[in-house]
Design a protein around this motif. Structure first.
Motif, PDB file in Angstrom:
ATOM      1  N   CYS A 123      -3.244   0.845  -3.946  1.00 31.15           N
ATOM      2  CA  CYS A 123      -2.035   0.512  -2.842  1.00 31.15           C
ATOM      3  C   CYS A 123      -1.158   1.825  -3.294  1.00 31.15           C
ATOM      4  O   CYS A 123      -0.880   2.637  -2.293  1.00 31.15           O
ATOM      5  CB  CYS A 123      -0.927  -0.305  -3.613  1.00 31.15           C
ATOM      6  N   ASP A 152      -3.530   4.692  -1.401  1.00 29.54           N
ATOM      7  CA  ASP A 152      -3.163   4.058   0.531  1.00 29.54           C
ATOM      8  C   ASP A 152      -2.111   3.347   1.170  1.00 29.54           C
ATOM      9  O   ASP A 152      -1.938   3.133   1.804  1.00 29.54           O
ATOM     10  CB  ASP A 152      -4.413   2.959   0.999  1.00 29.54           C
ATOM     11  N   TYR A 168      -0.794   0.398   0.840  1.00 22.83           N
ATOM     12  CA  TYR A 168      -0.194  -0.670   0.371  1.00 22.83           C
ATOM     13  C   TYR A 168       0.670  -1.567  -0.342  1.00 22.83           C
ATOM     14  O   TYR A 168       0.632  -0.786  -1.478  1.00 22.83           O
ATOM     15  CB  TYR A 168      -1.699  -1.525   0.257  1.00 22.83           C
ATOM     16  N   HIS A 169       1.676  -2.670   0.208  1.00 23.41           N
ATOM     17  CA  HIS A 169       2.167  -2.908  -0.367  1.00 23.41           C
ATOM     18  C   HIS A 169       2.073  -4.366  -0.312  1.00 23.41           C
ATOM     19  O   HIS A 169       1.840  -4.901   0.315  1.00 23.41           O
ATOM     20  CB  HIS A 169       3.619  -2.795   0.338  1.00 23.41           C
ATOM     21  N   ILE A 170       2.296  -4.980  -1.728  1.00 25.70           N
ATOM     22  CA  ILE A 170       1.317  -6.301  -2.292  1.00 25.70           C
ATOM     23  C   ILE A 170       2.614  -6.939  -2.947  1.00 25.70           C
ATOM     24  O   ILE A 170       3.178  -6.592  -3.929  1.00 25.70           O
ATOM     25  CB  ILE A 170       0.294  -6.793  -3.114  1.00 25.70           C
ATOM     26  N   ILE A 223      -6.176  -6.855   2.319  1.00 29.73           N
ATOM     27  CA  ILE A 223      -5.602  -5.263   2.297  1.00 29.73           C
ATOM     28  C   ILE A 223      -6.969  -5.029   3.482  1.00 29.73           C
ATOM     29  O   ILE A 223      -6.200  -4.175   4.428  1.00 29.73           O
ATOM     30  CB  ILE A 223      -6.772  -5.443   1.043  1.00 29.73           C
ATOM     31  N   THR A 275      -5.542  -5.675   6.932  1.00 30.50           N
ATOM     32  CA  THR A 275      -3.679  -6.110   6.764  1.00 30.50           C
ATOM     33  C   THR A 275      -3.513  -5.292   7.525  1.00 30.50           C
ATOM     34  O   THR A 275      -3.915  -4.213   8.618  1.00 30.50           O
ATOM     35  CB  THR A 275      -3.166  -5.971   5.927  1.00 30.50           C
ATOM     36  N   GLY A 312       0.736  -2.259   6.333  1.00 30.37           N
ATOM     37  CA  GLY A 312       0.100  -2.652   4.750  1.00 30.37           C
ATOM     38  C   GLY A 312       0.304  -3.504   4.162  1.00 30.37           C
ATOM     39  O   GLY A 312       0.956  -3.547   2.658  1.00 30.37           O
ATOM     40  N   LYS A 313       1.068  -4.966   4.728  1.00 29.76           N
ATOM     41  CA  LYS A 313       1.937  -5.762   3.506  1.00 29.76           C
ATOM     42  C   LYS A 313       0.760  -6.678   3.005  1.00 29.76           C
ATOM     43  O   LYS A 313       0.513  -7.468   4.240  1.00 29.76           O
ATOM     44  CB  LYS A 313       3.119  -5.815   4.926  1.00 29.76           C
ATOM     45  N   ILE A 314       1.186  -6.767   2.487  1.00 28.77           N
ATOM     46  CA  ILE A 314       0.028  -8.035   1.618  1.00 28.77           C
ATOM     47  C   ILE A 314       1.435  -9.107   1.428  1.00 28.77           C
ATOM     48  O   ILE A 314       1.841  -8.627   0.069  1.00 28.77           O
ATOM     49  CB  ILE A 314      -1.180  -8.046   0.972  1.00 28.77           C
ATOM     50  N   ASP A 328      -1.849 -11.697   4.911  1.00 28.48           N
ATOM     51  CA  ASP A 328      -1.854 -10.735   5.723  1.00 28.48           C
ATOM     52  C   ASP A 328      -0.837 -10.321   7.213  1.00 28.48           C
ATOM     53  O   ASP A 328      -1.019 -11.423   7.846  1.00 28.48           O
ATOM     54  CB  ASP A 328      -3.369  -9.629   5.815  1.00 28.48           C
TER      55      ASP A 328
END
Length: 497
Positions: A371, A374, A376-378, A407, A410, A414-416, A433
């Protein structure tokens, strides 16, 4: 039709032939062996019915005609006598032929008009009898007198004649030849007349049996050929399918059972064709996924050897890449091994109370480096949730695969999202996603092994969701997916508390 005793057509022909032989064998036995006994039984019943009819008509003025009619219709010999054997009346099946000449006994009769004897022939018992009393009549009278119900019936020792007798009680009416007196009814009938019929039937049955067997076997041959042909065609098509040729349709239209078999084989062929396509895609994907890290490992290893061995910073960077690619390669192999183990069921799940919220946080923590690297935001959304029943390690694998899948698919943001919901009897986990979504026509296949969505730019082995399915099935969990084009996808499953 080739002669192969194990083939469907030959077996059908043989069964039909055996069935025909059994039918004719049973018919033969019934006609030639059991016919005599059956005939004797019917004759005895018929004689008893005749005796009852005579008894009912004993006071009738037309008793003589009634007896003549019964003897003629049933081929009988009937005597009406008193207890001493004096004949009141006698009749047989030929009585109508000498109707005008016959006489019967009366107290003042001196006429002996009996056509059965010459004028100088003495009767066994008295002048005026219609015909001589049969031999053994005295034994008949003795047997009848010793009877409890006033009837007697027995075959002669020769077995060719049946005798039946009945006492006709006095009625007081004097309107006919009995004059209201008590009388003895004697009835005899031959039992050997069926022998000639049996002989004729035996000869007839020989020819009928031979002709029927020939005709039946010919008909059975064509029936077996007609039934065997569609089975042979389906067998040939199934062999082509076994050889890898999944194209073409199976023959239908002969009968519903074979139509169902053709439909089943057609579905099997379609599934095998799709599995073959998946296998080829898997080989291509695995080959690509194996070749890429192996190529990079080899390349950077040579670079370390030839270029950066003396440069510590450059060497460490190259070695980090080698380690990363080795880990990627290990993960790929582990995924294949994991699915293989789940399929073999060598490791049944070990159920325990699992804190699903903590498990979700633990799995998300494994994605932190990715995350940060790259972008990404979980996001985790959940209310307080109770523990669930399940295998901790397998549930971690489910969450890892679903988050990893999210991931990879998405959107640009970049949101999960991982959402936990406390239901009445279960806890629901959702992984969402915001990518391109899944086409509706791919919904039936996304849980199958080797499947990767081309429309979602699918990569990898296609085993991630198949592993998820296998684990959730062993946990008897409810699971599914919801997706809309360009709005993303949401995978969910429910675990019992």
């Amino acid at each position: 039709m080739k002669w192969n005793r194990k083939s469907f057509g030959v077996k059908l022909w043989l069964y039909f032939a055996v069935f025909t032989a059994i039918i004719f064998g049973a018919l033969w036995l019934l006609q030639t062996v059991f016919l005599q006994n059956f005939y004797n039984g019917m004759v005895m019943q018929n004689v008893q019915k005749v005796a009852e009819q005579v008894d009912q008509q004993r006071d009738s003025a037309d008793l003589e005609n009634t007896i003549d009619s019964l003897t003629y219709d049933n081929s009988l010999l009937i005597f009406l006598t008193d207890e001493q054997g004096n004949v009141f009346y006698s009749s047989d099946e030929h009585s109508y032929s000498y109707q005008e000449n016959k006489t019967y006994y009366t107290a003042d009769s001196e006429d002996d008009g009996n056509p059965y004897r010459s004028t100088d022939e003495l009767l066994n018992w008295q002048i005026g009898a219609f015909r001589n009393l049969p031999q053994g009549y005295d034994f008949f009278l003795q047997s009848l007198s010793g009877s409890d119900d006033g009837t007697v019936g027995y075959p002669l020792e020769s077995g060719d004649t049946y005798i039946y007798g009945m006492v006709l009680p006095a009625s007081g009416a004097d309107s006919n030849l009995l004059g209201g007196k008590e009388a003895v009814l004697y009835i005899s009938t031959p039992l050997n007349t069926v022998n000639a019929t049996v002989g004729i039937l035996r000869i007839l049955l020989i020819w009928v049996t031979l002709a029927s067997l020939v005709v039946g076997l010919v008909i059975a041959f064509f029936i077996a050929r007609r039934f065997g042909r569609p089975v042979s065609v389906i067998s040939i098509q199934a062999k082509h399918m076994a050889g890898g040729n999944f194209e073409g349709t199976f023959e239908k239209g002969f009968c519903s059972e074979l139509d169902e078999l053709s439909d089943t084989l057609g579905q099997t062929a379609a599934e095998l064709a799709r599995a073959e396509n998946f296998r080829r895609e898997l080989l291509a994907n695995v080959s690509h996924d194996l070749r890429t890290p192996l190529t990079m490992i080899r390349g950077y290893a040579e670079m370390v050897r030839d270029v950066s061995w003396d440069d510590a910073e450059k060497r460490d960077t190259d070695l980090a890449i080698i380690i990363r690619e080795a880990d990627r390669l290990t993960g790929l192999v582990n995924e294949i091994l994991t699915y293989s183990e789940l399929q073999s069921e060598h490791q049944p799940p070990e159920f325990e109370d699992v804190d699903i919220a903590s498990t979700v946080q633990y799995i998300i923590g494994q994605f932190d480096p990715l995350c940060k690297q790259d972008g990404y935001h979980i996001e985790v959304l959940h209310a307080p949730c109770p523990k669930v029943k399940g295998d901790r390690k397998q549930l971690e694998r489910v969450l890892y695969n679903l988050i990893d899948n999210a991931i990879h698919h998405t959107g640009n943001n970049g949101k999960i999202q991982v959402i936990l919901k406390d239901l009445d009897v279960a806890v629901r986990i959702e992984v969402r996603d915001y990518g391109n979504g899944i086409p509706k026509d791919e919904f039936p296949y996304i849980w199958e092994r080797y499947f990767t969505s081309k429309k979602r730019n699918g990569k990898g082995t296609g085993l991630g969701l198949a592993i998820v399915k296998e684990i959730l099935v062993t946990h008897k969990a409810v699971f599914g997916v919801e997706s809309d084009p360009d709005e993303g996808s949401m995978f969910w499953f429910e675990l019992r508390k």
